[in-house]
Design a protein around this motif. Sequence first.
Motif, PDB file in Angstrom:
ATOM      1  N   THR A  16      30.566  35.759  43.638  1.00 13.67           N
ATOM      2  CA  THR A  16      30.694  34.054  43.522  1.00 13.67           C
ATOM      3  C   THR A  16      30.592  34.252  41.895  1.00 13.67           C
ATOM      4  O   THR A  16      30.545  32.654  41.324  1.00 13.67           O
ATOM      5  N   TYR A  17      30.612  34.987  41.098  1.00  7.61           N
ATOM      6  CA  TYR A  17      30.491  34.292  39.720  1.00  7.61           C
ATOM      7  C   TYR A  17      32.169  34.318  39.144  1.00  7.61           C
ATOM      8  O   TYR A  17      32.981  34.530  39.387  1.00  7.61           O
ATOM      9  N   ALA A  18      31.450  32.710  38.672  1.00  3.95           N
ATOM     10  CA  ALA A  18      33.126  32.238  37.967  1.00  3.95           C
ATOM     11  C   ALA A  18      32.891  32.140  36.732  1.00  3.95           C
ATOM     12  O   ALA A  18      31.742  32.049  35.732  1.00  3.95           O
ATOM     13  N   ILE A  19      34.432  31.851  36.301  1.00  5.75           N
ATOM     14  CA  ILE A  19      34.430  31.908  34.581  1.00  5.75           C
ATOM     15  C   ILE A  19      34.960  29.843  34.761  1.00  5.75           C
ATOM     16  O   ILE A  19      35.704  29.947  35.776  1.00  5.75           O
ATOM     17  N   SER A  20      34.578  29.358  33.705  1.00  8.83           N
ATOM     18  CA  SER A  20      35.836  28.448  33.104  1.00  8.83           C
ATOM     19  C   SER A  20      36.673  28.444  32.389  1.00  8.83           C
ATOM     20  O   SER A  20      37.123  29.488  31.557  1.00  8.83           O
ATOM     21  N   ASP A  21      37.891  28.685  33.023  1.00  2.00           N
ATOM     22  CA  ASP A  21      39.446  28.966  32.547  1.00  2.00           C
ATOM     23  C   ASP A  21      39.963  27.856  31.796  1.00  2.00           C
ATOM     24  O   ASP A  21      40.528  26.675  32.091  1.00  2.00           O
ATOM     25  N   PRO A  22      40.191  27.697  30.498  1.00  2.00           N
ATOM     26  CA  PRO A  22      41.255  27.033  29.351  1.00  2.00           C
ATOM     27  C   PRO A  22      42.335  26.718  29.429  1.00  2.00           C
ATOM     28  O   PRO A  22      42.883  26.253  28.757  1.00  2.00           O
ATOM     29  N   GLY A  23      43.186  28.625  29.911  1.00  2.00           N
ATOM     30  CA  GLY A  23      43.951  28.123  29.470  1.00  2.00           C
ATOM     31  C   GLY A  23      44.293  29.678  29.171  1.00  2.00           C
ATOM     32  O   GLY A  23      45.935  29.665  28.577  1.00  2.00           O
ATOM     33  N   TYR A  24      43.394  30.676  29.254  1.00  2.00           N
ATOM     34  CA  TYR A  24      43.270  31.030  27.130  1.00  2.00           C
ATOM     35  C   TYR A  24      42.246  32.079  27.346  1.00  2.00           C
ATOM     36  O   TYR A  24      41.276  31.962  27.533  1.00  2.00           O
ATOM     37  N   PHE A  25      42.768  33.147  26.449  1.00  2.00           N
ATOM     38  CA  PHE A  25      41.389  33.619  26.297  1.00  2.00           C
ATOM     39  C   PHE A  25      41.477  34.217  25.564  1.00  2.00           C
ATOM     40  O   PHE A  25      42.454  35.567  24.641  1.00  2.00           O
ATOM     41  N   VAL A  26      40.522  34.120  24.130  1.00  2.00           N
ATOM     42  CA  VAL A  26      40.666  34.492  21.892  1.00  2.00           C
ATOM     43  C   VAL A  26      40.039  36.519  22.012  1.00  2.00           C
ATOM     44  O   VAL A  26      39.126  36.503  22.826  1.00  2.00           O
ATOM     45  N   PHE A  27      40.508  36.977  21.876  1.00  2.04           N
ATOM     46  CA  PHE A  27      39.949  38.282  21.390  1.00  2.04           C
ATOM     47  C   PHE A  27      40.654  38.907  20.136  1.00  2.04           C
ATOM     48  O   PHE A  27      41.346  38.334  20.017  1.00  2.04           O
ATOM     49  N   GLY A  28      39.748  38.298  18.693  1.00  2.00           N
ATOM     50  CA  GLY A  28      39.667  38.902  17.657  1.00  2.00           C
ATOM     51  C   GLY A  28      40.788  37.570  17.730  1.00  2.00           C
ATOM     52  O   GLY A  28      40.226  36.415  17.796  1.00  2.00           O
ATOM     53  N   ASN A  29      42.102  38.289  16.475  1.00  2.00           N
ATOM     54  CA  ASN A  29      43.346  37.191  16.391  1.00  2.00           C
ATOM     55  C   ASN A  29      44.125  36.443  17.088  1.00  2.00           C
ATOM     56  O   ASN A  29      45.149  36.301  16.661  1.00  2.00           O
ATOM     57  N   ASN A  30      44.245  37.651  18.568  1.00  2.00           N
ATOM     58  CA  ASN A  30      44.834  36.795  19.265  1.00  2.00           C
ATOM     59  C   ASN A  30      44.540  36.128  20.702  1.00  2.00           C
ATOM     60  O   ASN A  30      43.105  36.332  20.370  1.00  2.00           O
ATOM     61  N   THR A  31      45.493  35.493  21.082  1.00  2.00           N
ATOM     62  CA  THR A  31      45.140  34.638  21.900  1.00  2.00           C
ATOM     63  C   THR A  31      46.048  34.391  22.908  1.00  2.00           C
ATOM     64  O   THR A  31      47.410  35.029  23.256  1.00  2.00           O
ATOM     65  N   PHE A  32      45.623  34.828  24.034  1.00  3.90           N
ATOM     66  CA  PHE A  32      45.957  35.431  26.167  1.00  3.90           C
ATOM     67  C   PHE A  32      46.298  34.518  26.036  1.00  3.90           C
ATOM     68  O   PHE A  32      45.170  34.043  26.523  1.00  3.90           O
ATOM     69  N   ARG A  33      47.298  34.303  26.736  1.00  5.48           N
ATOM     70  CA  ARG A  33      47.457  32.388  27.403  1.00  5.48           C
ATOM     71  C   ARG A  33      47.989  32.920  28.598  1.00  5.48           C
ATOM     72  O   ARG A  33      48.267  33.905  29.448  1.00  5.48           O
ATOM     73  N   ASP A  34      47.581  32.461  29.732  1.00  2.00           N
ATOM     74  CA  ASP A  34      47.744  31.975  30.745  1.00  2.00           C
ATOM     75  C   ASP A  34      48.444  30.956  31.644  1.00  2.00           C
ATOM     76  O   ASP A  34      48.801  30.396  30.459  1.00  2.00           O
ATOM     77  N   ASP A  35      49.451  31.463  32.479  1.00  2.00           N
ATOM     78  CA  ASP A  35      50.641  30.300  32.672  1.00  2.00           C
ATOM     79  C   ASP A  35      50.587  28.763  32.697  1.00  2.00           C
ATOM     80  O   ASP A  35      51.202  28.102  32.740  1.00  2.00           O
ATOM     81  N   LYS A  36      49.384  28.539  32.955  1.00  2.00           N
ATOM     82  CA  LYS A  36      49.041  27.378  33.886  1.00  2.00           C
ATOM     83  C   LYS A  36      48.341  26.691  32.886  1.00  2.00           C
ATOM     84  O   LYS A  36      47.337  27.495  31.614  1.00  2.00           O
ATOM     85  N   VAL A  37      49.183  25.710  32.337  1.00  5.03           N
ATOM     86  CA  VAL A  37      48.670  24.857  30.223  1.00  5.03           C
ATOM     87  C   VAL A  37      47.318  24.416  30.792  1.00  5.03           C
ATOM     88  O   VAL A  37      47.734  23.600  31.673  1.00  5.03           O
ATOM     89  N   GLY A  38      46.135  24.273  30.585  1.00  5.27           N
ATOM     90  CA  GLY A  38      45.100  23.651  30.487  1.00  5.27           C
ATOM     91  C   GLY A  38      44.218  24.863  31.322  1.00  5.27           C
ATOM     92  O   GLY A  38      42.606  24.004  32.159  1.00  5.27           O
ATOM     93  N   GLY A  39      44.415  25.307  31.867  1.00  5.33           N
ATOM     94  CA  GLY A  39      43.681  26.383  32.814  1.00  5.33           C
ATOM     95  C   GLY A  39      43.295  25.692  34.677  1.00  5.33           C
ATOM     96  O   GLY A  39      44.323  25.205  34.830  1.00  5.33           O
ATOM     97  N   HIS A  40      42.775  26.596  34.708  1.00 11.24           N
ATOM     98  CA  HIS A  40      42.616  26.851  36.195  1.00 11.24           C
ATOM     99  C   HIS A  40      41.251  25.741  37.107  1.00 11.24           C
ATOM    100  O   HIS A  40      40.500  26.002  37.713  1.00 11.24           O
ATOM    101  N   GLY A  41      40.553  25.695  35.940  1.00  6.30           N
ATOM    102  CA  GLY A  41      39.163  25.383  35.546  1.00  6.30           C
ATOM    103  C   GLY A  41      38.622  26.484  36.204  1.00  6.30           C
ATOM    104  O   GLY A  41      38.521  27.070  35.734  1.00  6.30           O
ATOM    105  N   MET A  42      37.250  25.770  37.614  1.00  7.69           N
ATOM    106  CA  MET A  42      36.633  27.370  37.520  1.00  7.69           C
ATOM    107  C   MET A  42      37.023  28.116  38.843  1.00  7.69           C
ATOM    108  O   MET A  42      37.367  27.615  39.768  1.00  7.69           O
ATOM    109  N   VAL A  43      36.543  29.895  37.920  1.00  9.00           N
ATOM    110  CA  VAL A  43      37.092  30.303  39.403  1.00  9.00           C
ATOM    111  C   VAL A  43      36.471  31.308  38.744  1.00  9.00           C
ATOM    112  O   VAL A  43      36.188  32.043  38.601  1.00  9.00           O
ATOM    113  N   ASP A  44      36.421  31.968  41.075  1.00  9.65           N
ATOM    114  CA  ASP A  44      35.039  32.463  40.583  1.00  9.65           C
ATOM    115  C   ASP A  44      36.320  33.219  41.560  1.00  9.65           C
ATOM    116  O   ASP A  44      37.402  34.177  41.607  1.00  9.65           O
ATOM    117  N   MET A  45      36.034  34.685  42.031  1.00 10.46           N
ATOM    118  CA  MET A  45      36.921  36.452  42.356  1.00 10.46           C
ATOM    119  C   MET A  45      38.052  35.767  43.394  1.00 10.46           C
ATOM    120  O   MET A  45      39.380  36.060  43.691  1.00 10.46           O
TER     121      MET A  45
END
Length: 634
Positions: free
Chosen positions: A346-375
Motif C-alpha cells: 500500500t505504500y505509494a509515491i508521488s511520481d513527478p516523472g523523474y527521480f533525482v540522485f545527486g547530479n543525475n536525473t533519471f526520467r520516467d517515460d511518461k512526461v509529468g509522471g503517473h501521479g500517486m503510485v502504489d505497488m
Amino acid sequence: MELKAPEQELSRFRARVAAAAVFVLVGFGLIVARFVYLQIVRYEYYATRAEENRISLLPIVPNRGLITDRNGVVLTRNYSAYTLEITPSKVRNLEDTIDELSEFIDIQPKDRKRFKKLLEESKNFESLPIRTRLSDEEVARFIARRYKFPGVDIKARLFRQYPFGELASHAIGYIGRINQKEMAKIEDDEDLAANYRGTEHIGKTGLEQSYEKELHGVTGFEQVEVDASGRAVRSLARTPPIPGNNLQLTMDAELQRIAEQAFGTRRGSLVAIEPGTGGILALVSTPRFDPNLFVDGITPDNWDVLNTSLDKPMINRAINGAYPPGSTFKPFMAMGALVTGKRSATYAISDPGYFVFGNNTFRDDKVGGHGMVDMVKSIIVSCDTYYYTLANEMGIDLISDFMGKLGFGSRTGIDIEGESTGVLPSQAWKKKRFKKAEQQKWYAGETISIGIGQGYNAYTPLQLAHATATLAAGGIMFKPHIVKYVVDTQSGQRRMIEPTPVADLGFKPEHLEIIRKGMVGVNIYGTGARAFAGVKYEVAGKTGTAQVFSLKGGKYKEGEINERLRDHALYIAYAPANDPKIAVAVLVENGGFGAAAAAPIARQVLDYYLLGIKPAGAAPEDAEADPEDSHAHD
C-alpha cells in the motif's frame, strides 16, 4: 718334394671335423631352443596371433535412439543408404582417383569440398565418404569397375535424419563425424573406445550431445574367418548390437512450431515452462539452422553461410544469449521489496516523472509522471520512478541476494550443455569483473538503473522464464528439463526424469497475490491490453523494453536508429493466472516495444497451449506501438 706327416694331417682333419660337429650341434641346439621357445614358451601368444590373423572382429554399429516430443511425434530418425567411400592410405593419387570415379558417379564440387574438409579432420587410414545416398544404378556401375579402384568401396551406413528440418534445431542439436579431439577423448577411455569402434558420428550440440550415452547404444561384433588376402570366408559368431535408448521430451512439437512461426524473420528467443514440473514446453532460438546439413559433414560453403551470418543462427539464444531484462524485472523487484520488508503493497509515491540522485536525473517515460503510485499500479503502468526509488532504498547487494535466489546470474541446470550464467551485478561481482581500482568501486548511482532491469543486468531468456515459472509455482523452483522419459528400446520400459524441486523460497500467499494482481492488470489496463484483447483466460504478464545503447539523454526514435541498435522487446507471463499451467518468456532482438513485438508472440503460444487455437495464416508482421499507450516504451 716335401712329405707330410700322416699323423699330423690326420690330427688336423679330426680337429676340423670336431669343430664342424660342434658348429652343427650348436646350430641344431639353437634351432631346437628356438623351436622350444616358439612352440612351448610362447605357444599361447603366437597361437593367439595366428587366430587373430585367421579371425577378424567386425564392429556392428547400433541404431541410434530416436527423439520424440511429448505426444510421440518423431523429431529424429535413422535410415540406411549406400555410401561411396575412399580410404586415403590405400590410394596412390586421390585427385586422379576421384576424377576417374566422377566419370561414372555424379560427384559434385560440394562433395569434393566436403571430402577435403573431412580429410583434414580425420586420420589418413580412415574410410571417408566422397558421395552419400547412392542410387542402385550408381552402386551397380561402381561394382562393375571395383577392381580398378583399390581403396575405394561401397558401404551401407545408417544416417540420422531430422524430418522437420529447422524445427527445434537448437534444442535437439545435431550429430556429426567424430573429429580428432573427440577421438582422442574416446581412446583415453577403454570402455568408450570399445563401444565406439566402427562409429563415425557423435552428438555435437543440444540433446544429441547431452544424451549421447543414452542415444548411442552398445556396439555389437561379428567374428569372421578370413583368408590370407583378408577376404571374409565365413561368419563364426555374432554378438548383436543393442540399440540406443529413445528420448521422449516434455516439448510439444506443435507448440514449438507455432512459437517459431510467430517470430517470422525476426531474431529472438522464447522459453515456455510447465511451472509445476520444470518441463520445457518450447525452446525457441531464431534464426534457426537445418541440422541435416551436418550429418554427412557440412560443406565449407554452408558452414561459411552459418558461421559468418550477422544473425548468428548457430547461437542458442535461449540459453547462451544474455540480455538486460528491462521492465520485466519489475515484478521480481516488487516481490523482493515485499520479502525484505523494504516496501508494503500500500505504500505509494508521488511520481513527478523523474527521480533525482545527486547530479543525475533519471526520467520516467511518461512526461509529468503517473501521479500517486502504489505497488500494484507500479507494475500495471510500469512506473520507472517507483523502481528508481525502490532500488535506491534496497541497495545493490540486497537486490543481488534476492535475485540470486530466483536463479538470476546462475545456470539453471537444464539438460542441454553450454548454458551461460548471465550477469547478476553486485559489489563483489564488480570487483571481480574489473581490474582497475577505480572501476571496481560500486557507485550508488549505478544501483538506480538496476531497478528497472538496465545497467549491468544481463540474463538468459531461460533464466527469465525460470524465474517467472517460480513465481507462478508460488515460490517453488524446479530444475528445468527437456527430456521427460528415457525409453529402453529392448524392454520398452520408460525411466522418468523426475521433476526436481531445487528450492522453496517460501513466498507468502498475500505477497504472491499482490504481484499476480499487478501482472494481471498489465493485460487488462496496461501495456499488454492490446495483445490480449478478448482473451478467454486470465493472464499475469509484464512487458519490457531493454535499451541496447545509451541515447545520452536523447529521444528514442526507432525509425532513425540502425535496426541492430534498436531496443530489445520482452514479455513474461504465466497463465491461467489463478492456476498456472504454463510460464513463458519472450525476447525479440531489436524488436522495439515489448507490447507490440513480444506480447503478441506470447499470445499465440498461450492460445494454442490453453485453448488449442492455432494462428491463422503466416506469422504476423511487426505491430506498431500505440502512441496513446501510457507507457509505450514497454
